[in-house]
Design a protein around this motif. Structure first.
Motif, PDB file in Angstrom:
ATOM      1  N   CYS A  84       1.022  -1.137   0.264  1.00 54.33           N
ATOM      2  CA  CYS A  84      -0.595   0.085  -0.052  1.00 54.33           C
ATOM      3  C   CYS A  84       1.058   1.287  -0.157  1.00 54.33           C
ATOM      4  CB  CYS A  84      -0.920  -0.334   0.942  1.00 54.33           C
ATOM      5  SG  CYS A  84      -1.951  -0.825   0.889  1.00 54.33           S
ATOM      6  N   ARG A  85       2.212   1.077  -0.407  1.00 53.79           N
ATOM      7  CA  ARG A  85       2.981   2.450   0.033  1.00 53.79           C
ATOM      8  C   ARG A  85       3.185   3.734  -1.424  1.00 53.79           C
ATOM      9  NH1 ARG A  85       8.019   1.196  -1.250  1.00 53.79           N
ATOM     10  NH2 ARG A  85       8.942   3.760  -0.163  1.00 53.79           N
ATOM     11  N   CYS A  86       2.233   2.887  -2.530  1.00 57.94           N
ATOM     12  CA  CYS A  86       1.393   3.525  -3.791  1.00 57.94           C
ATOM     13  C   CYS A  86       0.269   4.651  -3.251  1.00 57.94           C
ATOM     14  CB  CYS A  86       1.537   2.978  -4.947  1.00 57.94           C
ATOM     15  SG  CYS A  86       1.082   3.967  -6.713  1.00 57.94           S
ATOM     16  N   ALA A  87      -0.434   3.733  -2.749  1.00 52.90           N
ATOM     17  CA  ALA A  87      -1.572   4.228  -2.490  1.00 52.90           C
ATOM     18  C   ALA A  87      -1.085   5.163  -1.713  1.00 52.90           C
ATOM     19  CB  ALA A  87      -2.736   2.765  -2.196  1.00 52.90           C
ATOM     20  N   LEU A  88      -0.340   5.213  -0.526  1.00 50.74           N
ATOM     21  CA  LEU A  88      -0.379   5.860   0.774  1.00 50.74           C
ATOM     22  C   LEU A  88       0.357   7.554  -0.138  1.00 50.74           C
ATOM     23  CD1 LEU A  88      -0.574   7.166   3.734  1.00 50.74           C
ATOM     24  CD2 LEU A  88       1.525   5.777   4.080  1.00 50.74           C
ATOM     25  N   GLU A  89       1.287   6.670  -0.880  1.00 50.70           N
ATOM     26  CA  GLU A  89       1.186   8.590  -1.709  1.00 50.70           C
ATOM     27  C   GLU A  89       1.025   9.057  -2.382  1.00 50.70           C
ATOM     28  OE1 GLU A  89       5.282   7.647  -3.331  1.00 50.70           O
ATOM     29  OE2 GLU A  89       6.414   6.342  -1.536  1.00 50.70           O
ATOM     30  N   GLU A  90      -0.446   8.428  -2.898  1.00 51.35           N
ATOM     31  CA  GLU A  90      -1.149   9.234  -3.485  1.00 51.35           C
ATOM     32  C   GLU A  90      -1.966   9.673  -2.151  1.00 51.35           C
ATOM     33  OE1 GLU A  90      -5.114   6.907  -5.064  1.00 51.35           O
ATOM     34  OE2 GLU A  90      -3.898   6.715  -6.611  1.00 51.35           O
ATOM     35  N   TYR A  91      -2.304   8.996  -1.439  1.00 52.35           N
ATOM     36  CA  TYR A  91      -3.510  10.460  -0.687  1.00 52.35           C
ATOM     37  C   TYR A  91      -2.060  11.595  -0.479  1.00 52.35           C
ATOM     38  CZ  TYR A  91      -4.896  11.196   4.067  1.00 52.35           C
ATOM     39  OH  TYR A  91      -5.152  11.884   5.569  1.00 52.35           O
ATOM     40  N   LEU A  92      -0.919  11.050   0.666  1.00 50.43           N
ATOM     41  CA  LEU A  92      -0.416  11.956   0.969  1.00 50.43           C
ATOM     42  C   LEU A  92       0.072  13.288  -0.491  1.00 50.43           C
ATOM     43  CD1 LEU A  92       2.489  10.194   2.739  1.00 50.43           C
ATOM     44  CD2 LEU A  92       0.692  11.190   3.753  1.00 50.43           C
ATOM     45  N   LEU A 113       1.889   8.315  -9.252  1.00 49.48           N
ATOM     46  CA  LEU A 113       2.277   7.472 -10.199  1.00 49.48           C
ATOM     47  C   LEU A 113       0.919   5.926 -10.210  1.00 49.48           C
ATOM     48  CD1 LEU A 113       6.244   7.037  -8.891  1.00 49.48           C
ATOM     49  CD2 LEU A 113       5.661   7.756 -11.010  1.00 49.48           C
ATOM     50  N   ARG A 114       0.887   5.311 -10.845  1.00 45.26           N
ATOM     51  CA  ARG A 114       0.442   4.526 -11.051  1.00 45.26           C
ATOM     52  C   ARG A 114       0.330   3.452 -10.380  1.00 45.26           C
ATOM     53  NH1 ARG A 114       0.828   1.910 -16.158  1.00 45.26           N
ATOM     54  NH2 ARG A 114      -1.464   1.282 -16.311  1.00 45.26           N
ATOM     55  N   CYS A 115      -0.730   2.658  -9.241  1.00 45.98           N
ATOM     56  CA  CYS A 115      -1.034   2.003  -8.288  1.00 45.98           C
ATOM     57  C   CYS A 115      -1.139   0.205  -9.253  1.00 45.98           C
ATOM     58  CB  CYS A 115      -1.523   1.962  -7.742  1.00 45.98           C
ATOM     59  SG  CYS A 115      -1.080   3.375  -6.083  1.00 45.98           S
ATOM     60  N   CYS A 171       6.334   4.480 -22.116  1.00 43.48           N
ATOM     61  CA  CYS A 171       5.619   4.194 -20.972  1.00 43.48           C
ATOM     62  C   CYS A 171       7.486   4.385 -20.177  1.00 43.48           C
ATOM     63  CB  CYS A 171       5.395   2.751 -20.954  1.00 43.48           C
ATOM     64  SG  CYS A 171       3.823   3.167 -20.841  1.00 43.48           S
ATOM     65  N   TYR A 172       7.700   4.319 -19.311  1.00 45.55           N
ATOM     66  CA  TYR A 172       9.133   3.537 -18.463  1.00 45.55           C
ATOM     67  C   TYR A 172       9.137   2.766 -17.481  1.00 45.55           C
ATOM     68  CZ  TYR A 172       7.275   7.458 -14.989  1.00 45.55           C
ATOM     69  OH  TYR A 172       6.595   8.193 -13.862  1.00 45.55           O
ATOM     70  N   CYS A 173      10.004   2.334 -16.716  1.00 46.07           N
ATOM     71  CA  CYS A 173      10.064   1.287 -15.650  1.00 46.07           C
ATOM     72  C   CYS A 173      10.427   2.495 -14.852  1.00 46.07           C
ATOM     73  CB  CYS A 173      10.947   0.079 -16.006  1.00 46.07           C
ATOM     74  SG  CYS A 173      10.943  -0.978 -17.307  1.00 46.07           S
ATOM     75  N   ILE A 174      10.142   1.905 -12.942  1.00 47.26           N
ATOM     76  CA  ILE A 174      10.408   2.243 -12.037  1.00 47.26           C
ATOM     77  C   ILE A 174      10.910   1.526 -11.330  1.00 47.26           C
ATOM     78  CG2 ILE A 174       8.602   4.063 -12.216  1.00 47.26           C
ATOM     79  CD1 ILE A 174       6.705   2.604 -10.678  1.00 47.26           C
ATOM     80  N   ASP A 175      10.991   0.898  -9.848  1.00 46.67           N
ATOM     81  CA  ASP A 175      11.126   0.106  -9.116  1.00 46.67           C
ATOM     82  C   ASP A 175      10.380   0.054  -7.840  1.00 46.67           C
ATOM     83  OD1 ASP A 175      12.086   2.431  -7.331  1.00 46.67           O
ATOM     84  OD2 ASP A 175      14.375   2.413  -6.948  1.00 46.67           O
ATOM     85  N   ASN A 176      10.184  -0.624  -6.572  1.00 47.70           N
ATOM     86  CA  ASN A 176       9.357  -0.622  -5.876  1.00 47.70           C
ATOM     87  C   ASN A 176       9.389   0.248  -4.551  1.00 47.70           C
ATOM     88  OD1 ASN A 176      11.344  -1.672  -4.627  1.00 47.70           O
ATOM     89  ND2 ASN A 176      10.830  -3.535  -4.196  1.00 47.70           N
ATOM     90  N   ASN A 177      10.116   1.382  -5.430  1.00 54.01           N
ATOM     91  CA  ASN A 177      10.095   2.758  -4.621  1.00 54.01           C
ATOM     92  C   ASN A 177       9.241   3.342  -5.011  1.00 54.01           C
ATOM     93  OD1 ASN A 177      11.031   1.333  -1.800  1.00 54.01           O
ATOM     94  ND2 ASN A 177      13.372   1.649  -2.771  1.00 54.01           N
ATOM     95  N   GLY A 178       9.024   3.342  -6.331  1.00 54.45           N
ATOM     96  CA  GLY A 178       8.496   4.759  -6.825  1.00 54.45           C
ATOM     97  C   GLY A 178       9.477   5.076  -7.947  1.00 54.45           C
TER      98      GLY A 178
END
Length: 510
Positions: A391-399, A410-412, A430-437
């Motif tokens: 849920c780190r992407c969802a949390l950053e989206e909220y913040l 970013l897209r979750c 498109c482009y690639c990201i790591d698991n920290n965005g």
């Protein structure tokens, strides 16, 4: 040293053992570009300084040849050494990748792929030797490591700084805007992680661990140190009805008002803290009983009064999540001592700041939540997938949407995790990201990869390529890329490997 021997004669062993407690360090509010604030590096290893950390292959001065010793403010970073022959920073024992600490392996590979490296997709048709290149991003996130080679508890990136487990670099608890991270140490997060490392990860309610449940229950039934959302200590700590001020960076009590007023925030609010003409506004106390909490010099009424509870049964200074968990766990612990087991009172999980943890699994489903416990729609998953859901992407989206953390949205995926492939223009670019965005590749056209896939009999999803590209730079990859080597993906074996640079004739052209 002769200096220390002479000091022992004059001051005694006790003073020497506690030498740093008697050293007054200069306050550092920020460091210039290219420098980083490093603790315990000058002043006989007692004080912080702004240090220029040198990258791999940068010119350096070996310590044995340096005249500055403790006051040297240039050094190789991330556990690298300064080669005495070449006088450049390099990894120790570069040929033996298996003995390199994980942080050094990840740092080295990320540093190397910045040097115009490509991720090559190999042909799935043995009769056709062809490669499709995806350019690694030049602006790679480089992990910060300790001088011993472990992950630094604090990892600063382009727009955020977050706390990680020093052993594997995985995010734990604590995040802040990178522009306000100068005082972030993640010490509170690190201490709590050591105590509750297993508890915070074990979210699936169907799994039972009696021994661990007892540890969690006993911990949550008592009061403990509280963290800020950044991973530092909260400035106000209340234990057993007594509240005091602590240093947010290390959690040490601040009992001297003068010491408190030396803090940056105290100097900025000096008119509020001390008004001689209005004695009722003087707040010099650094430790008080709960009822006089607002007289603490470190108490911020505007931001912290919401935590105060004036209920007659329990007076406390706590967040709503901990209030719920503390009450139920206290009851469970009480009855356990009498030989009675209570189950099902609460499955709520709190973060290290005693707000609601971002992943909650109250029943058969897990959902993403904001710090106030409100679900972040539409992210949810079956509880059997709780170990994969962060849920780190969802949390950053909220913040980001609430203005609490200025990061790009970013897209979750459905579980609230970062999608490895981020796209625009209806999925064409498109482009690639790591698991920290953080971005790990330059932009590419999905149409070109689709053409290569069709012409070379490829049987893979384009989205999966970003996940594989992630793996080449992850902590689990033991392969160290060197020289002209590249990373190549073999779709037949469904794995990647180190390979030589393909010739121009074999690179796929649309």
């Amino acid at each position: 040293s002769l200096y220390e021997k002479e000091f022992r004669k004059k001051c005694g062993q006790i003073f020497i053992d506690n030498f740093c407690e008697h050293v007054q360090c200069l306050s550092i509010e920020s460091c210039p570009d290219g420098f980083e604030l490093i603790e315990n590096i000058v002043g006989r290893k007692c004080c912080p300084a702004c240090v220029k950390l040198l990258d791999e292959n940068d010119e350096c001065i070996p310590e044995s040849m340096s005249n500055s010793n403790d006051d040297q403010i240039e050094r190789c970073k991330n556990g690298m050494i300064c080669d005495h022959m070449e006088k450049r920073c390099r990894l120790p024992n570069i040929e033996q990748s298996s003995i390199q600490p994980p942080c050094l392996r990840e740092y080295h590979n990320r540093w190397m792929v910045r040097q115009n490296k490509k991720f090559y997709i190999m042909s799935a048709n043995n009769a056709m030797k062809s490669f499709f290149p995806i350019q690694y991003a030049y602006e790679q996130f480089l992990p910060h490591c300790t001088f011993e080679g472990n992950y630094s508890p604090k990892q600063p990136s382009r727009n955020k700084a977050y706390c990680v487990n020093p052993n594997d670099g995985k995010p734990t608890f604590g995040i802040i805007d990178s522009h306000r991270s100068i005082n972030q140490t993640c010490k509170c997060s690190q201490i709590m992680q050591d105590k509750l490392a297993l508890a915070i990860d074990r979210l699936n309610p169907s799994k039972k661990d009696i021994k661990l449940d007892k540890v969690i229950t006993e911990f949550n039934s008592d009061t403990h140190m509280k963290c800020k959302f950044s991973g530092n200590f909260q400035e106000v700590q209340c234990i057993n009805g007594t509240c005091l001020c602590v240093d947010e960076k290390n959690g040490q009590p601040l009992l001297d008002p003068k010491e408190i007023l030396n803090l940056d925030w105290a100097r900025k609010n000096a008119k509020i803290l001390y008004q001689p003409s209005q004695p009722k506004y003087i707040r010099w106390e650094s430790a008080v009983v709960y009822g006089a909490l607002n007289r603490l010099v470190c108490f911020d009424e505007e931001n912290q009064k919401k935590k105060l509870s004036d209920k007659p049964i329990e007076k406390s200074y706590e967040e709503e999540c901990f209030t719920e968990v503390h009450r139920s766990n206290k009851m469970v612990n009480h009855f356990a001592k009498k030989g009675t087991t209570l189950d099902g009172l609460t499955n709520t999980k709190c973060g290290f700041d005693d707000n609601y943890f971002r992943v909650q699994c109250p029943d058969a489903a897990c959902t993403c939540h904001d710090p106030d416990g409100v679900p972040i729609a539409p992210y949810r998953a079956d509880s059997t997938l709780s170990q994969e859901m962060d849920c780190r992407c969802a949390l950053e989206e909220y913040l980001s949407k609430t203005g609490k953390l200025p990061v790009g949205i970013l897209r979750c995926n459905g579980m609230g995790n970062f999608k490895p492939m981020q796209c625009s223009s209806n999925g064409q670019i498109c482009y690639c990201i790591d698991n920290n965005g953080a971005r790990i590749s330059e932009r590419f056209l999905t149409e070109n990869i689709q053409n290569f896939k069709l012409k070379t009999s490829g049987n893979y999803h384009i989205e999966d390529l970003c996940q594989i590209m992630q793996n080449t730079l992850s902590v689990t990859n033991n392969q160290l890329i060197q020289g002209d080597e590249q990373f190549c993906y073999d779709p037949l074996k469904k794995t990647f490997k180190l390979c030589d640079e393909p010739s121009v004739d074999h690179i796929f052209m649309n």
